[in-house]
Design an enzyme around this catalytic site. Structure first.
Site, mmCIF file in Angstrom:
data_model
loop_
_atom_site.group_PDB
_atom_site.id
_atom_site.type_symbol
_atom_site.label_atom_id
_atom_site.label_comp_id
_atom_site.label_asym_id
_atom_site.label_seq_id
_atom_site.Cartn_x
_atom_site.Cartn_y
_atom_site.Cartn_z
ATOM 1 N N GLU A 70 0.828 -1.207 0.000
ATOM 2 C CA GLU A 70 0.000 0.000 0.000
ATOM 3 C C GLU A 70 0.867 1.263 0.000
ATOM 4 O OE1 GLU A 70 -2.939 -0.207 -0.689
ATOM 5 O OE2 GLU A 70 -3.694 -2.123 0.002
ATOM 6 N N GLY A 71 0.394 2.277 -0.718
ATOM 7 C CA GLY A 71 1.164 3.501 -0.896
ATOM 8 C C GLY A 71 0.978 4.537 0.194
ATOM 9 N N PHE A 72 1.687 5.627 0.036
ATOM 10 C CA PHE A 72 1.737 6.713 1.009
ATOM 11 C C PHE A 72 0.353 7.272 1.321
ATOM 12 C CE2 PHE A 72 2.797 11.317 1.895
ATOM 13 C CZ PHE A 72 3.397 11.096 3.113
ATOM 14 N N ASN A 73 -0.440 7.527 0.298
ATOM 15 C CA ASN A 73 -1.709 8.213 0.499
ATOM 16 C C ASN A 73 -2.819 7.307 1.004
ATOM 17 O OD1 ASN A 73 -1.286 11.129 -0.389
ATOM 18 N ND2 ASN A 73 -0.309 9.967 -2.021
ATOM 19 N N ARG A 311 -1.030 10.267 -13.244
ATOM 20 C CA ARG A 311 -0.498 8.991 -12.768
ATOM 21 C C ARG A 311 -0.161 8.092 -13.948
ATOM 22 N NH1 ARG A 311 -1.402 5.853 -8.037
ATOM 23 N NH2 ARG A 311 -0.019 4.049 -8.189
ATOM 24 N N ASP A 388 4.608 18.331 -4.128
ATOM 25 C CA ASP A 388 3.798 18.250 -5.353
ATOM 26 C C ASP A 388 2.316 18.472 -5.042
ATOM 27 O OD1 ASP A 388 5.723 17.871 -7.287
ATOM 28 O OD2 ASP A 388 5.569 15.693 -7.314
ATOM 29 N N PHE A 406 -3.598 9.720 -4.429
ATOM 30 C CA PHE A 406 -2.788 10.942 -4.511
ATOM 31 C C PHE A 406 -3.681 12.120 -4.914
ATOM 32 C CE2 PHE A 406 0.136 14.019 -6.211
ATOM 33 C CZ PHE A 406 1.356 13.805 -5.594
#
Length: 446
Positions: A70-73, A311, A388, A406
């Site tokens: 799983e990603g940051f966001n 993306r 960003d 994101f």
């Protein structure tokens, strides 16, 4: 005026001015590694121990982790669920504290030669702001307070192997055999070892698999009645759902997730230098105290530039129908720039080197935030992603990517700043789509 290639920003200088030393405060915490002697049994429906660590010491710690890919966001989203659970636990008088899981080893953090594990939350977010919503501490603070890197109980959350029974949804939680191979192993001393955010010295006294189906608060009775140890970690915490998605509690926690000041200042400096954007002109004045930040919907004007999150990578094949080609994306950008009379476009993208070259040929006026290797070492990939997002959040008009967290986080940031929904909730359509469904407007609730 359009800018073709931005000069690199003296980030080290900016950081030194704005108390860069405080950024790494949590890394300087000293801690002792002494083994405590009390060990509790794991989850059991009949477990009713009358004497426990919790009885001798009111303070209890909730730790958590998320599925590694799983990603940051998405992880930021899981934090909101865990904060809600802690609030539920504290309503009954228990003194629970949420321990923030260090950052590291994320799929999208692919910069080579950069140490990106054991990163404290204070490098990305304002701890003071988080603590104004729910009690939180960094993991190294937990080690210091706890007397060592020991976690009493790990609960590995999982779905039910049989799925929904009779197609009926119901909230429930039970101790069950592990469905997948457990990512923990016993050492010679009988402790459990695992990833634990890169802290190799950390060990758990007990690990149990729990099948859970429901909102985050479903775990409250388990933690209050069945588990009596001081520290409990919920692994695979993304299994639990939001208690109050898009409600006041959700937005209180989301608003408290204020980006670290040094990252916001770097983003503001970039906006001023290359995008002719400032808070006073753009009606985006930001309050350091999120509890007092209440911008009227539509009050924000935004800087004179188009903000874009494009993306690529896994989305090209994973969401093939929703993601445009580079030519299709540029066509949409030019259309919006013409419509809103904007000369500049800021692009946040994970496109690889070849695609970036092609994008630059198609859109030479494109502006991107590109830190030097030295600056990247300080900011980390997570810090660059936040910058960003911050720059996109201040654009006059924003276009995101379908189902990207994101982009979702940028929507929320713009909602907090007070942008007109029509200028925020927009996404690229696939090349074969003449029209596509646009993101839902989740109105902020105070």
């Amino acid at each position: 005026m359009a800018h073709r290639r931005t000069e690199q920003i003296p980030i080290v200088f900016i950081l030194s001015i704005y108390s860069f030393s405080s950024l790494f405060l949590t890394l300087l915490l000293s801690f002792s590694i002494f083994e405590t002697v009390i060990s509790e049994n794991a989850f059991s429906a009949s477990h009713t121990a009358s004497i426990s660590i919790a009885a001798a010491r009111d303070l209890r710690y909730l730790l958590y982790d998320v599925n590694p890919p799983e990603g940051f966001n998405l992880r930021r989203d899981v934090y909101i669920r865990m904060a809600s659970l802690v609030k539920t636990l504290r309503k009954d008088g228990d003194d629970w504290v949420l321990v923030l899981p260090p950052w590291g080893r994320l799929y999208h953090w692919q910069s080579p030669n950069i140490h990106q594990i054991r990163i404290p939350w204070g490098e990305f977010f304002s701890l003071t702001s988080l603590q104004a919503n729910v009690p939180v501490i960094e993991y190294e603070e937990f080690i210091a307070e706890n007397g060592g890197p020991f976690i009493d109980q790990v609960l590995v959350l999982q779905n039910y192997a049989e799925g929904w029974t009779d197609g009926k949804w119901e909230e429930k939680v039970d101790e069950r055999p592990c469905i997948e191979k457990m990512m923990y192993s016993k050492d010679k001393q009988g402790f459990y070892r695992g990833w634990f955010w890169g802290f190799e010295e950390t060990r758990a006294r007990n690990v149990t698999c729990i099948s859970a189906q429901g909102h985050a608060s479903i775990m409250a009775p388990v933690l209050q009645k069945n588990i009596t140890v001081t520290s409990v970690m919920l692994d695979r915490a993304e299994t639990l759902l939001h208690d109050h998605y898009a409600g006041k509690d959700y937005w209180d926690t989301r608003r408290s997730m204020v980006f670290a000041k040094h990252l916001r200042l770097i983003g503001d400096d970039f906006r001023a230098k290359y995008l002719n954007s400032s808070d006073d002109r753009d009606n985006t004045v930001y309050s350091e105290d999120w509890t007092r930040m209440k911008a009227k919907l539509g009050s924000a004007k935004g800087g004179p530039y188009l903000g874009v999150h494009l993306r690529r990578k896994d989305f090209i094949w994973g969401h093939r129908e929703d993601v445009p080609s580079l030519k299709g994306a540029v066509k949409k950008m030019r259309s919006m720039m013409k419509k809103h009379k904007l000369d500049n476009v800021f692009v946040a993208t994970d496109a690889d080197g070849d695609e970036l070259k092609e994008l630059k040929k198609l859109l030479p006026e494109m502006v991107r935030f590109e830190p030097s290797p030295e600056d990247l070492e300080l900011l980390k990939d997570g810090g660059v992603a936040i910058i960003d997002q911050w720059i996109c959040a201040h654009a006059r008009y924003f276009i995101g990517t379908s189902v990207s967290t994101f982009s979702f986080r940028i929507h929320e940031e713009r909602e907090i700043l007070g942008f007109d929904p029509k200028m925020t909730y927009n996404r690229f359509c696939g090349d074969t789509e003449k029209e596509c469904e646009q993101p839902t407007h989740w109105k902020i609730i105070y």
